[in-house]
Design a protein around this motif. Sequence first.
Motif, PDB file in Angstrom:
ATOM      1  N   PRO A 117      92.577  23.185 -26.707  1.00  0.00           N
ATOM      2  CA  PRO A 117      92.125  24.032 -25.515  1.00  0.00           C
ATOM      3  C   PRO A 117      93.367  24.022 -24.403  1.00  0.00           C
ATOM      4  O   PRO A 117      93.432  25.099 -23.773  1.00  0.00           O
ATOM      5  CB  PRO A 117      90.984  23.093 -25.034  1.00  0.00           C
ATOM      6  N   ARG A 118      93.725  22.850 -24.173  1.00  0.00           N
ATOM      7  CA  ARG A 118      95.038  22.831 -23.295  1.00  0.00           C
ATOM      8  C   ARG A 118      96.203  23.827 -23.619  1.00  0.00           C
ATOM      9  O   ARG A 118      96.935  24.430 -22.664  1.00  0.00           O
ATOM     10  CB  ARG A 118      95.679  21.206 -23.313  1.00  0.00           C
ATOM     11  N   ARG A 121      95.347  27.221 -22.823  1.00  0.00           N
ATOM     12  CA  ARG A 121      95.526  27.586 -21.616  1.00  0.00           C
ATOM     13  C   ARG A 121      96.817  28.028 -21.074  1.00  0.00           C
ATOM     14  O   ARG A 121      97.225  28.810 -20.392  1.00  0.00           O
ATOM     15  CB  ARG A 121      94.865  26.401 -20.897  1.00  0.00           C
ATOM     16  N   ARG A 122      97.751  27.169 -21.877  1.00  0.00           N
ATOM     17  CA  ARG A 122      99.208  27.201 -21.467  1.00  0.00           C
ATOM     18  C   ARG A 122      99.852  28.531 -21.897  1.00  0.00           C
ATOM     19  O   ARG A 122     100.442  29.330 -21.114  1.00  0.00           O
ATOM     20  CB  ARG A 122     100.032  26.270 -22.129  1.00  0.00           C
ATOM     21  N   ALA A 124      97.995  31.408 -22.353  1.00  0.00           N
ATOM     22  CA  ALA A 124      97.497  32.370 -21.398  1.00  0.00           C
ATOM     23  C   ALA A 124      98.145  32.558 -20.174  1.00  0.00           C
ATOM     24  O   ALA A 124      98.640  33.553 -19.703  1.00  0.00           O
ATOM     25  CB  ALA A 124      95.644  32.166 -21.278  1.00  0.00           C
ATOM     26  N   GLY A 125      98.433  31.366 -19.495  1.00  0.00           N
ATOM     27  CA  GLY A 125      99.313  31.310 -18.341  1.00  0.00           C
ATOM     28  C   GLY A 125     100.807  32.063 -18.641  1.00  0.00           C
ATOM     29  O   GLY A 125     101.171  32.833 -17.774  1.00  0.00           O
ATOM     30  N   TRP A 406      97.759  24.819 -14.102  1.00  0.00           N
ATOM     31  CA  TRP A 406      96.677  25.711 -14.671  1.00  0.00           C
ATOM     32  C   TRP A 406      96.659  24.997 -16.320  1.00  0.00           C
ATOM     33  O   TRP A 406      95.315  25.125 -16.581  1.00  0.00           O
ATOM     34  CB  TRP A 406      97.351  27.061 -14.775  1.00  0.00           C
ATOM     35  N   THR A 407      97.595  24.598 -16.842  1.00  0.00           N
ATOM     36  CA  THR A 407      97.231  23.930 -18.277  1.00  0.00           C
ATOM     37  C   THR A 407      96.453  22.706 -18.071  1.00  0.00           C
ATOM     38  O   THR A 407      95.572  22.687 -18.936  1.00  0.00           O
ATOM     39  CB  THR A 407      98.672  23.796 -18.701  1.00  0.00           C
ATOM     40  N   LEU A 409      94.370  21.870 -15.482  1.00  0.00           N
ATOM     41  CA  LEU A 409      93.183  22.199 -14.618  1.00  0.00           C
ATOM     42  C   LEU A 409      93.091  21.115 -13.717  1.00  0.00           C
ATOM     43  O   LEU A 409      92.049  20.546 -13.177  1.00  0.00           O
ATOM     44  CB  LEU A 409      91.930  22.422 -15.385  1.00  0.00           C
TER      45      LEU A 409
END
Length: 430
Positions: A117-118, A121-122, A124-125, A406-407, A409
């Motif tokens: 998940p982390r 997110r990375r 996606a950023g 962001w990664t 949160l």
Amino acid sequence: MERGTADPTADAADTGAGAGTDRGAGAGAGGRLAQVDALRGFALLGILVVNIGYMASTYHGSGLEDPGFASPLDGAVRWFVTVFFEAKFFLLFSFLFGYAFTLQLDSAERSGARFAPRFLRRLAGLFVLGALHAVLLFPGDILTTYAVLGLILLAARRLRPRTAVRTAVVLFAVTAAWYVLLAAGVHLTGGAGVDPGAAAEAERAAAALRGGAGTVIGEHLRQLPDVVFLLAFFQAPAAFAAFLLGLAAGRARALGDLARHRTTLVRLQWAGFTLGLLGGVVYAHASLVRPGGAYQILALGVDVVTAPLLAAAYAATLLRIAQGRFGGRTVAVLGPVGSMTLTGYLAQSLVCALLFTGYGAGLVGRLSPPVVLAIALALFGAQTVVSRWWLRSRRYGPVEWLLRAWTTLTRPSLRAHGGNRLWTRPEGCG
């Protein structure tokens, strides 16, 4: 087009002691592997030298020489950049992406955190940053490509090192074979030559890039389909192959004990500075002397298998220097900028956009290749100074901090408690 960054996803935490850094020779304060940061810094220089050429002239990559700059010195600089820089440094960057990926995996395993998940997110950023970068500053962005390829790397994270290396070799070979077949097809059909409208198109693009912000963005959007095609069919397969080589090297902790791999580094230098350099000459000759036909396509195939050798030779040379008598100085200069490559990469594009487009001076097509190269070196020199100053009291570069927030949160602390001493002492190389 080089279009890339060293490891744009790596920040100080993900490559430092808190994120699975190799322990051994070359680890500086806090356990960072200092020579790897230096390697990232060197890679960032190479990418700037290539990318600035595309931003400074719309003739660059068209197969035509800019008619305003046709002196022997102009030609010599074009040859120098094409032979030694083009299509080499994005491979080095991609290798470092794969290497850092293993450090992040190890960090998650030790802390018991859920990695996927982390990391998603990375990615996606990175994709969002890359999309904004491509539209606003430079269509040749690599961050979006890294974000997409990162999904495949995540799925392949359990590959054994030997399997990863074999898969990478197959990818390079298949990509090269594709270019050979394409060159044969072009030759048999008689296709050859540069597009007759290339000069007019280059002039039109230059005029658009000298316009207002809306015109500049519109031109970037117009260029994006061609850039996406280039990235998908030329850079992406090679970049992912380099990801896998980095994955294998990271699993073996190859950069954590360089003394043990000295023989391998010497062999890489011999192979790169012979076969790799020869391939670079072929690639440059096809690109600058006989562009637009089957020969240039064939040269791309040659480059696919020889550019990794030259990139590896560069890396081996810098790593050996970092372990020698000048290692401390090398790390002190290149390490800080290498530890905040995402900020550095985007800052390079911002400065170049202000110089060459209507955002600022609008100098596209108005500066000679030697002047453009001098600007690249001056800009990188400024980045080494600013990066060193920034990291004296801060843990991350500004964009690295944003991506990390962001990664994870969370709101990570930017200030380095007690001062960041890693880049203020020469013994950081060990």
